[in-house]
Motif scaffolding. Sequence first.
Motif, PDB file in Angstrom:
ATOM      1  N   PRO A  59       0.936  -1.112  -0.211  1.00 49.44           N
ATOM      2  CA  PRO A  59       0.208   0.074  -0.092  1.00 49.44           C
ATOM      3  C   PRO A  59       0.737   1.317  -0.345  1.00 49.44           C
ATOM      4  O   PRO A  59       1.530   1.495   0.882  1.00 49.44           O
ATOM      5  N   GLU A  90      -7.748  -3.767 -14.218  1.00 51.15           N
ATOM      6  CA  GLU A  90      -8.310  -3.209 -13.751  1.00 51.15           C
ATOM      7  C   GLU A  90      -8.367  -2.829 -12.460  1.00 51.15           C
ATOM      8  O   GLU A  90      -9.060  -2.269 -11.902  1.00 51.15           O
ATOM      9  N   ALA A  93      -4.609  -2.686  -7.544  1.00 50.79           N
ATOM     10  CA  ALA A  93      -4.538  -1.638  -6.330  1.00 50.79           C
ATOM     11  C   ALA A  93      -3.540  -1.536  -5.056  1.00 50.79           C
ATOM     12  O   ALA A  93      -3.521  -3.272  -5.047  1.00 50.79           O
ATOM     13  N   ASP A  94      -3.294  -0.948  -3.964  1.00 43.98           N
ATOM     14  CA  ASP A  94      -2.868  -1.492  -2.948  1.00 43.98           C
ATOM     15  C   ASP A  94      -3.311  -2.637  -2.126  1.00 43.98           C
ATOM     16  O   ASP A  94      -4.464  -3.027  -2.212  1.00 43.98           O
ATOM     17  N   ALA A  96      -3.648  -5.461  -3.682  1.00 42.04           N
ATOM     18  CA  ALA A  96      -4.315  -6.411  -4.073  1.00 42.04           C
ATOM     19  C   ALA A  96      -3.161  -8.086  -4.468  1.00 42.04           C
ATOM     20  O   ALA A  96      -1.599  -7.522  -4.683  1.00 42.04           O
TER      21      ALA A  96
END
Length: 150
Positions: A59, A90, A93-94, A96
Amino acid sequence: MTSARQLTWLAALFVLGVLLVFLGQTLGSNVIYFQTPSEATAGPERATGRLRLAGAVVPGSVAHTATGVTFELTDGITVVQVRHDGEPPELFADGAPIVCEGRWDGDRFHSDRLMIKHGSEYRPPEVLDAAESASLTAGRTATADVGTGR
């Protein structure tokens, strides 16, 4: 007669053996197993060929570049710097869980393919939210029906 039958069997076994060797070599050279950052950096020398790294995006480490994105990948023990060329998926993200495929470029891993890891029961978030909402609504209706004696 027996020798002709034996020759046929020997020829068939030889062809089968050649096919198995060919299949083994073809699959062996095309299969790429993934390693965690700890496994990939454990030895004195890093792999020089193509490999897959699996871990979670740290993150706050994601930075978009002109050609893609840079981020840190961890398995909870070791952190690896990753540079990815291309648009990330898509769901990237942090935090993931991902698998990135590529090669080492000095101390940084250069990726050209990112894949999101998920279980066999994966559903996109909007489907999950709708399903949970429907089950909550159905639960309230059932409770109301039971409570009214219907």
